[in-house]
Design a protein around this motif. Structure first.
Motif, mmCIF file in Angstrom:
data_model
loop_
_atom_site.group_PDB
_atom_site.id
_atom_site.type_symbol
_atom_site.label_atom_id
_atom_site.label_comp_id
_atom_site.label_asym_id
_atom_site.label_seq_id
_atom_site.Cartn_x
_atom_site.Cartn_y
_atom_site.Cartn_z
ATOM 1 N N GLY A 776 0.681 -1.071 -0.180
ATOM 2 C CA GLY A 776 -0.003 -0.195 0.044
ATOM 3 C C GLY A 776 0.903 1.175 -0.052
ATOM 4 O O GLY A 776 1.938 1.346 0.689
ATOM 5 N N TYR A 777 0.394 2.298 -0.508
ATOM 6 C CA TYR A 777 1.105 3.627 -0.569
ATOM 7 C C TYR A 777 1.012 4.208 0.818
ATOM 8 O O TYR A 777 0.040 4.138 1.761
ATOM 9 N N ARG A 778 2.357 4.241 1.260
ATOM 10 C CA ARG A 778 2.647 4.826 2.641
ATOM 11 C C ARG A 778 1.828 4.104 3.675
ATOM 12 O O ARG A 778 1.278 4.422 4.614
ATOM 13 N N ASN A 779 2.171 2.776 3.447
ATOM 14 C CA ASN A 779 1.653 1.695 4.496
ATOM 15 C C ASN A 779 2.417 1.748 5.795
ATOM 16 O O ASN A 779 3.701 2.179 5.735
ATOM 17 N N ARG A 780 1.835 1.463 6.865
ATOM 18 C CA ARG A 780 2.307 1.523 8.134
ATOM 19 C C ARG A 780 3.507 0.541 8.434
ATOM 20 O O ARG A 780 4.160 0.977 9.365
ATOM 21 N N TYR A 781 3.444 -0.294 7.692
ATOM 22 C CA TYR A 781 4.721 -1.388 7.845
ATOM 23 C C TYR A 781 6.022 -0.781 7.107
ATOM 24 O O TYR A 781 7.218 -1.374 7.534
ATOM 25 N N GLY A 782 5.916 0.320 6.278
ATOM 26 C CA GLY A 782 7.395 0.694 5.620
ATOM 27 C C GLY A 782 7.693 -0.281 4.774
ATOM 28 O O GLY A 782 8.864 -0.389 4.491
ATOM 29 N N HIS A 783 6.906 -0.920 3.935
ATOM 30 C CA HIS A 783 7.046 -1.947 2.806
ATOM 31 C C HIS A 783 7.222 -1.352 1.600
ATOM 32 O O HIS A 783 6.378 -0.520 1.322
ATOM 33 N N PRO A 784 8.206 -1.528 0.740
ATOM 34 C CA PRO A 784 9.373 -2.503 1.107
ATOM 35 C C PRO A 784 10.409 -1.598 1.688
ATOM 36 O O PRO A 784 10.667 -0.348 1.663
ATOM 37 N N ALA A 785 10.948 -2.470 2.773
ATOM 38 C CA ALA A 785 12.118 -1.587 3.583
ATOM 39 C C ALA A 785 13.404 -1.387 2.811
ATOM 40 O O ALA A 785 13.462 -2.015 1.724
ATOM 41 N N ALA A 786 14.103 -0.405 3.154
ATOM 42 C CA ALA A 786 14.992 0.199 2.331
ATOM 43 C C ALA A 786 16.254 -0.776 2.228
ATOM 44 O O ALA A 786 16.724 -1.162 1.343
ATOM 45 N N PRO A 787 16.418 -1.752 3.305
ATOM 46 C CA PRO A 787 17.646 -2.706 2.991
ATOM 47 C C PRO A 787 17.152 -3.759 2.134
ATOM 48 O O PRO A 787 18.074 -4.357 1.417
ATOM 49 N N VAL A 788 15.982 -4.215 2.096
ATOM 50 C CA VAL A 788 15.450 -5.005 0.990
ATOM 51 C C VAL A 788 15.486 -4.276 -0.309
ATOM 52 O O VAL A 788 16.126 -5.079 -1.148
ATOM 53 N N TYR A 828 -2.490 13.837 -16.192
ATOM 54 C CA TYR A 828 -2.095 14.701 -15.186
ATOM 55 C C TYR A 828 -2.536 14.940 -13.908
ATOM 56 O O TYR A 828 -2.169 15.533 -12.893
ATOM 57 N N TRP A 829 -3.745 14.514 -13.807
ATOM 58 C CA TRP A 829 -4.881 14.436 -12.299
ATOM 59 C C TRP A 829 -4.129 13.370 -11.495
ATOM 60 O O TRP A 829 -4.596 13.280 -10.277
ATOM 61 N N ALA A 830 -3.478 12.269 -11.935
ATOM 62 C CA ALA A 830 -2.945 11.027 -11.210
ATOM 63 C C ALA A 830 -1.999 11.745 -10.425
ATOM 64 O O ALA A 830 -1.325 12.501 -10.720
ATOM 65 N N HIS A 831 -1.945 10.838 -9.099
ATOM 66 C CA HIS A 831 -0.848 11.222 -8.179
ATOM 67 C C HIS A 831 0.337 10.766 -8.743
ATOM 68 O O HIS A 831 0.524 9.708 -9.062
ATOM 69 N N ASP A 832 1.506 11.603 -8.726
ATOM 70 C CA ASP A 832 2.824 11.431 -8.761
ATOM 71 C C ASP A 832 3.483 10.987 -7.817
ATOM 72 O O ASP A 832 4.020 11.712 -6.679
ATOM 73 N N VAL A 833 3.646 9.651 -7.484
ATOM 74 C CA VAL A 833 4.194 8.893 -6.208
ATOM 75 C C VAL A 833 5.579 9.252 -6.357
ATOM 76 O O VAL A 833 6.382 8.945 -7.452
ATOM 77 N N PRO A 834 6.337 9.745 -5.290
ATOM 78 C CA PRO A 834 7.706 10.412 -5.282
ATOM 79 C C PRO A 834 8.607 8.862 -5.183
ATOM 80 O O PRO A 834 8.212 7.830 -4.735
#
Length: 834
Positions: A776-788, A828-834
Motif C-alpha cells: 500500500g502507498y505509505r503503508n504503516r509497515y514501511g514495505h518495502p524496507a530500504a535494506p530489502v 496529469y490528475w493522477a498522483h505522482d508518487v515520489p
C-alpha cells in the motif's frame, strides 16, 4: 420542440465551427499526460479571441474561415482548461506534510457519511499548524474518523477513540494524519483520483484518535453549511421514521442524494435491471421536477393579470421551474450529474425566453459546450455521454416522427385527426392516451437499443430486462415514489405510503434480477471498437432506410463478439493487481486462469474482491479454474469470499486451517510441496510448504505455511511466494531439488518487502529479472524496507512497486518488459508518487 434545421447560413456555420472547436480543445487537453507551464496556456487563452475576432466577421464564411474559427475555439478551450488545471495543482498538498500529524481547525463542509467503519466528511481548513508553525493546506480535505472495531480489522489497533456526532457546519480542531489522494490503478477500474479531482479534494486524512493523542475539540456550530445541515437533518428524519432499512436507504438517496444509504446488494439489483439512473439524483429526476414546477408555476402566474403584463406566464413558468429544479439539485447534494442537468435546463430555457428557434444539433452542441466549459472533466464521465447521446437520439427520432406525421396528415393518409374527429370525447381521450403510451414505449426501446453499445463500453454489462424494468420503474419512481419522498419532508406520515411504493418496486426488480438471463456480461472492448459499435447502434435507430440502418449491424456484432487476447499455447501472463497492502496476481494461459491470493479487506463493508478483482475479472472475461490462497492473513484472503461466490467453478488450493470461514464457502485442498499440474504447455508446481509442516509442533505461524507457486514454460519462470520469511527461504535454498527450481525471471516479492524476507541467499538463488512488490502507498509497515530494496539492487533486479506502477502486467512472450498501468495510461490528475 425546435424547428427542423434549415440550410445553415454563413454565421450559423461559424457558430457550429466555434462550438466544435471548443469541444475539441477540451478533449485534446484531457489527453495530456502532464501539464505545461501556466504561461503556455495563458498565451493560447489571450491569442485565441483575437484570431476569432479577425476571421469571424467575414461576410463570406469560406472553408478557410471556418477552419480558423475552429482552431480559435480549440486553442481557447485547450488553454483555459489547462490553466484551470495548473491553478488547481498549485494548491495541492505539500508532499512534506504527508504522514505528519497536523493540527487543523476548520468546518465540516458537507453532510457526513456514516459507515460501519466510522464516519467520513469533507473538511474545509481555516488554519493549520505543524510543530507550532503555520502551514498551508488545500481548500478541501476528505477526512475519515474511524471506530476501533474497524481499525482492529484493518490492523490499526492504535486508533481507539470512536468518532463523535459530527454534523455539517461544525467547527472542529482536529489532529489529522494527511496524505495525497491516491487510489488503485487497474485496467477498467474506478479512477478514484479523477473522482476527487472533480470534487475539488486535494488531500485525504484521518483523525488521530489514539488513547495518547489529544482529544479532538468541538469549537461550536456555524451556519457556513446550511444546506448540508438541512440535508443531514432530513436524512436523520427519514432513518428515524422509516423502519425498513431498504426503503429508508432508497428514500434518503432520492431526497438528499445519499447514495451510500443504499445497500451494495440493492445496487447489484439496480444494475442488473438497468434502473441505476433512477435511484440517485439523476438528470431525469431534476428534469421531471423542473417540468412539474414549470407547469405549476405557469398556472399560478396566469392567475394574476398584473404579473402576466410584466412577464408572459410561459416565460415565468420556465424561469421558476428551472430555478426550483436547481434548488432541488442543491438540496440533493449538488452532484456532478445534477450540475450538468441544471446547466442543460438553463441553456434550453434561455433559448426559449429569447425566442431563439435553434435546430436540435445546435441545442445539443452548445449545451455540451456550456456544460464542459463549467466542468471540462465531465467529458470523462459515463453519465455525460449517456445523457447527450440519449437526448440526441430522442431529438432525431422525434423530429422524424413529427415530420412524418405532418406529411401524412397533409396528404390525408395519416388520418388520425380525421378518425378522432368522429369519436366521442372519451374515445378520443383513450386514443390519445394509447398514442402517448406507445410513444413512450417506442422512445424507451430506441434509447435502450442505441445506448446498449455505449453501456457495454463503459460497464461491460447490459441489462436484458432493462426495457421491461424501466417501463415500470420510470413512471413509478418519477411520478409516485419521488413525490411521496419529497412530501414526507413536510409531512413524515407520507413516508409510510412511500415505503409501500418502494416495496412494490423492489418486488418487481428482485424478480427480474433473479432471472438467469437478466444481464449480458461481456468483456470491455477497446475504446476504438467501442466507439465504432456506438456509431453502429445509433445508425440502427435513426429514421433512415433499412438498407442504410443495416450497416450498423456489423460494428455492433464486432463489439459483441470481441474477446481479449490470450497467451499463445505454451505461454502465460501475470497481472499483479493494484490492491493496496496485500497480494493478488491473475495468471492466464491459453485456456486456463488462476488467481494467486485475493487481496485485503479494506473495511467491514469493502474488500479487494468486490472493489477490484471482480470488475477486473469481468472486464477481461475470465473464468477461474483455481484460486490459490497462500495463507490466512487478511491482506491475502480479504477478497476471497466475493471472488469464490462469483466463480463457483473455481477449485480452492490453500494453507488455511479447516476451521476457517472460507471452508464453509468452498472446501479447500491443502497446498503441499510436490503438487504439480500442466495447463496448455505451462507447468505449475507448489514448492512450499512441505506436507509435514501442517502437523509440526509447536504449530507454525501463518506466514511459515505460505504456499509458494512456481510457473514455467521451460523458457521463462515466475515465482509467487506469499509471505514466506527467512527460515522458509533458507529451507528452499538448502533443499537440492527445490533450489534447482528457484531461478526465475519474475518474482512476487516475499512478504511485500518485509525485512524478515528476501534474504541474500534466496535472491542469489532466484536472481530475478523483475520483482513485483504489492504494497500500500505509505503503508504503516514501511514495505518495502530500504535494506530489502538495496538487496534487490545488488543482484541487478528491476523492482516494480505497485504504488508507483499501478497494476503490473508481465508476459512470458516478452520477458524483458513489465507494463505499468500508471505509466502506460498517464494523466496529469493522477498522483505522482515520489
Amino acid at each position: 420542440m425546435y424547428a427542423a434545421a434549415p440550410r445553415l447560413a454563413g454565421g450559423s456555420r461559424t457558430g457550429l465551427a466555434l462550438g466544435a472547436g471548443l469541444l475539441a480543445g477540451i478533449a485534446l487537453q484531457l489527453q495530456q499526460a502532464a501539464l505545461a507551464v501556466w504561461w503556455v496556456y495563458a498565451v493560447f487563452v489571450l491569442l485565441a479571441p483575437a484570431l476569432y475576432a479577425r476571421v469571424a466577421t467575414k461576410r463570406i464564411a469560406s472553408a478557410r474561415v471556418q477552419c480558423l474559427v475552429l482552431i480559435a475555439g480549440l486553442a481557447f478551450a485547450w488553454g483555459l482548461t489547462g490553466l484551470r488545471a495548473v491553478v488547481f495543482v498549485n494548491q495541492a498538498l505539500n508532499p512534506a506534510l504527508e504522514g505528519r500529524d497536523v493540527w487543523v481547525t476548520g468546518v465540516v463542509a458537507d453532510m457526513p457519511q456514516a459507515t460501519e467503519a466510522g464516519v467520513r466528511f469533507r473538511f474545509a481548513p481555516e488554519e493549520a499548524t505543524l510543530d507550532g508553525q503555520p502551514v498551508r493546506l488545500p481548500a478541501l480535505l476528505d477526512v475519515g474518523w474511524y471506530t476501533s472495531a474497524y481499525n482492529a480489522q484493518a490492523q490499526l489497533p492504535e486508533l481507539q477513540r470512536p468518532p463523535a456526532d459530527v454534523r455539517a457546519g461544525q467547527r472542529w480542531r482536529l489532529q489529522l494524519r494527511l496524505k495525497a489522494p491516491h487510489g488503485s490503478a487497474n485496467p477498467h477500474g474506478f479512477d478514484y483520483e479523477l473522482y476527487l479531482w472533480e470534487q475539488g479534494v486535494q488531500a485525504t486524512a484521518y483523525v488521530r484518535a489514539t488513547a495518547s493523542a489529544p482529544v479532538p475539540q468541538l469549537l461550536g456550530q456555524t451556519w457556513q453549511a446550511p444546506v448540508a445541515l438541512a440535508r443531514q437533518w432530513t436524512r436523520e428524519r427519514i432513518l428515524t421514521h422509516v423502519a425498513d432499512a431498504r426503503s429508508a436507504g432508497l428514500l434518503a438517496a432520492l431526497v438528499v442524494g445519499d447514495q451510500r444509504a443504499i445497500d451494495r446488494n440493492d445496487w447489484d439489483v439496480f444494475r442488473a435491471t438497468g434502473v441505476s439512473h433512477l435511484v440517485s439524483i439523476s438528470g431525469m429526476h431534476i428534469t421531471m421536477f423542473a417540468w412539474a414546477a414549470t407547469l405549476l408555476a405557469g398556472r399560478w402566474w396566469r392567475r394574476s393579470v398584473w404579473l402576466c403584463n410584466r412577464l408572459p406566464a410561459a416565460h415565468a413558468g420556465w424561469l421558476l421551474g428551472v430555478t426550483l429544479a436547481c434548488a432541488y439539485a442543491l438540496f440533493s447534494g449538488w452532484g456532478v450529474p445534477a450540475q450538468r442537468t441544471c446547466l442543460m435546463l438553463a441553456m434550453v430555457v434561455f433559448l426559449r425566453v429569447v425566442g431563439a428557434h435553434w435546430p436540435w444539433p445546435w441545442v445539443a452542441l452548445w449545451t455540451a459546450v456550456v456544460v464542459l466549459m463549467w466542468d471540462p472533466w465531465a467529458m470523462l464521465q459515463a453519465g455525460f455521454w449517456l445523457s447527450f447521446v440519449a437526448v440526441g437520439i430522442l431529438f432525431v427520432s422525434s423530429v422524424a416522427t413529427n415530420s412524418g406525421a405532418a406529411r401524412a396528415d397533409s396528404t390525408g393518409t395519416g388520418g388520425q385527426n380525421d378518425q378522432e374527429s368522429g369519436m366521442a370525447a372519451p374515445q378520443r381521450a383513450w386514443a390519445r392516451f394509447l398514442h402517448s403510451v406507445c410513444g413512450l414505449w417506442r422512445e424507451q426501446w430506441v434509447i435502450t437499443l442505441a445506448l446498449a453499445p455505449l453501456v457495454l463500453l463503459w460497464f461491460g454489462q447490459v441489462s436484458l430486462v432493462g426495457l421491461v424494468a424501466n417501463a415500470f420503474a420510470i413512471p413509478w419512481v418519477t411520478l409516485v415514489i419521488t413525490p411521496l419522498s419529497l412530501a414526507g419532508v413536510l409531512w413524515p406520515e407520507v413516508w409510510t405510503a412511500a415505503t409501500g411504493a418502494v416495496a412494490l418496486l423492489y418486488a418487481a426488480l428482485d424478480g427480474l434480477a433473479a432471472l438467469p438471463w437478466a444481464t449480458l456480461n461481456l468483456p470491455l472492448p477497446p475504446p476504438a471498437l467501442g466507439i465504432w459499435a456506438v456509431a453502429g447502434g445509433v445508425l440502427l435507430v435513426l429514421p433512415l432506410p433499412w438498407a442504410v440502418r443495416a450497416m450498423g449491424v456489423m460494428p455492433v456484432l464486432a463489439c459483441l463478439l470481441w474477446r481479449p487476447p490470450l497467451p499463445a499455447e505454451g505461454e502465460f501472463s501475470l497481472l499483479a493487481a493494484d490492491i493496496g497492502q496485500g497480494n493478488a496476481v491473475l495468471v492466464q494461459t491459453a485456456g486456463h486462469a488462476l488467481l494467486f491470493d485475493a487481496g485485503p479487506r479494506y473495511s467491514l463493508e469493502s474488500d479487494a474482491g468486490n472493489r477490484v478483482l471482480l470488475p477486473l475479472i469481468k472486464a477481461l472475461d475470465v473464468q477461474l479454474d483455481t484460486v490459490v490462497l497462500s495463507h490466512r492473513d487478511t491482506d491475502h484472503v480479504g477478497g476471497a469470499a466475493a471472488v469464490l461466490m462469483m466463480q463457483p467453478q473455481a477449485a480452492l488450493l490453500s494453507s488455511i486451517d479447516p476451521q476457517h470461514a472460507l471452508q464453509q464457502l468452498r472446501k479447500s485442498s491443502r497446498c503441499e510441496a510436490g503438487q504439480r499440474w500442466v495447463w496448455d504447455g505451462v507447468d505449475f508446481e507448489v514448492l512450499q510448504p512441505p506436507a509435514g509442516a501442517y502437523e509440526q509442533q509447536p504449530a507454525l505461524k501463518a506466514n511459515a505455511l505460505s504456499c509458494v507457486l512456481r510457473i514455467s514454460n521451460g523458457r521463462q519462470t515466475a515465482l509467487l511466494t506469499g509471505d514466506i520469511e527467512a527460515p522458509q527461504e533458507l529451507q528452499m535454498v538448502g533443499d537440492p531439488y527445490t533450489a534447482s527450481k528457484l531461478r526465475a525471471d519474475v518474482l512476487l516479492v516475499p512478504h511485500h518487502g518485509s525485512k524478515t524476507s528476501s534474504t541474500p541467499e534466496f535472491l542469489q538463488a532466484v536472481q530475478p529479472r523483475h520483482a513485483l512488490v504489492q504494497a500500500g502507498y505509505r503503508n504503516r509497515y514501511g514495505h518495502p524496507a530500504a535494506p530489502v530494496q538495496e538487496r534487490y539492487a545488488a543482484v541487478g533486479t528491476h523492482l516494480v512497486l505497485s504504488p508507483r506502477c499501478g497494476a503490473a502486467r508481465w508476459r512470458s512472450a516478452e520477458p524483458q518488459n513489465v507494463a505499468c498501468m500508471r505509466e502506460d495510461e498517464r494523466h496529469y490528475w493522477a498522483h505522482d508518487v515520489p
